[in-house]
Design an enzyme around this catalytic site. Sequence first.
Site, mmCIF file in Angstrom:
data_model
loop_
_atom_site.group_PDB
_atom_site.id
_atom_site.type_symbol
_atom_site.label_atom_id
_atom_site.label_comp_id
_atom_site.label_asym_id
_atom_site.label_seq_id
_atom_site.Cartn_x
_atom_site.Cartn_y
_atom_site.Cartn_z
ATOM 1 N N ASP A 141 23.244 -15.666 -5.518
ATOM 2 C CA ASP A 141 22.483 -15.572 -6.770
ATOM 3 C C ASP A 141 23.234 -16.362 -7.836
ATOM 4 O O ASP A 141 24.264 -15.924 -8.330
ATOM 5 C CB ASP A 141 22.332 -14.112 -7.198
ATOM 6 N N ARG A 174 22.020 -17.290 -10.766
ATOM 7 C CA ARG A 174 21.430 -17.175 -12.098
ATOM 8 C C ARG A 174 22.495 -16.867 -13.135
ATOM 9 O O ARG A 174 23.504 -16.237 -12.852
ATOM 10 C CB ARG A 174 20.358 -16.091 -12.115
ATOM 11 N N THR A 183 15.992 -2.556 -12.957
ATOM 12 C CA THR A 183 16.549 -3.393 -11.887
ATOM 13 C C THR A 183 17.180 -2.530 -10.814
ATOM 14 O O THR A 183 17.585 -1.396 -11.073
ATOM 15 C CB THR A 183 17.595 -4.374 -12.434
ATOM 16 N N LYS A 238 23.144 -7.736 -12.149
ATOM 17 C CA LYS A 238 22.460 -7.991 -13.420
ATOM 18 C C LYS A 238 23.059 -7.139 -14.530
ATOM 19 O O LYS A 238 23.263 -7.611 -15.645
ATOM 20 C CB LYS A 238 20.968 -7.694 -13.312
#
Length: 78
Positions: free
Chosen positions: A10, A12, A33, A38
């Site tokens: 990931d 991001r 989530t 995150k």
Amino acid sequence: ANTRLGFRVDARDFRVAARMLELLGQRRVRLLTNNPEKVAELERAGIEVVERVPHRMAANPFNERYLATKRDRTGHQL
């Protein structure tokens, strides 16, 4: 797919989202989530996650392997 292409699982970057929240005057959030990363990324960017609200979904023949992969590779809390 990302790892097969040589990328991180990931890649991001949540700093942009954190900045948007700051500009809106939001420094504390409830986050919908299952992804603990995150939460960690937003907190590293200065946003306090006061509650993580999990998605609840049952596994079925179509998503069972996908959900297991998310749980096993990225620590999603399912």
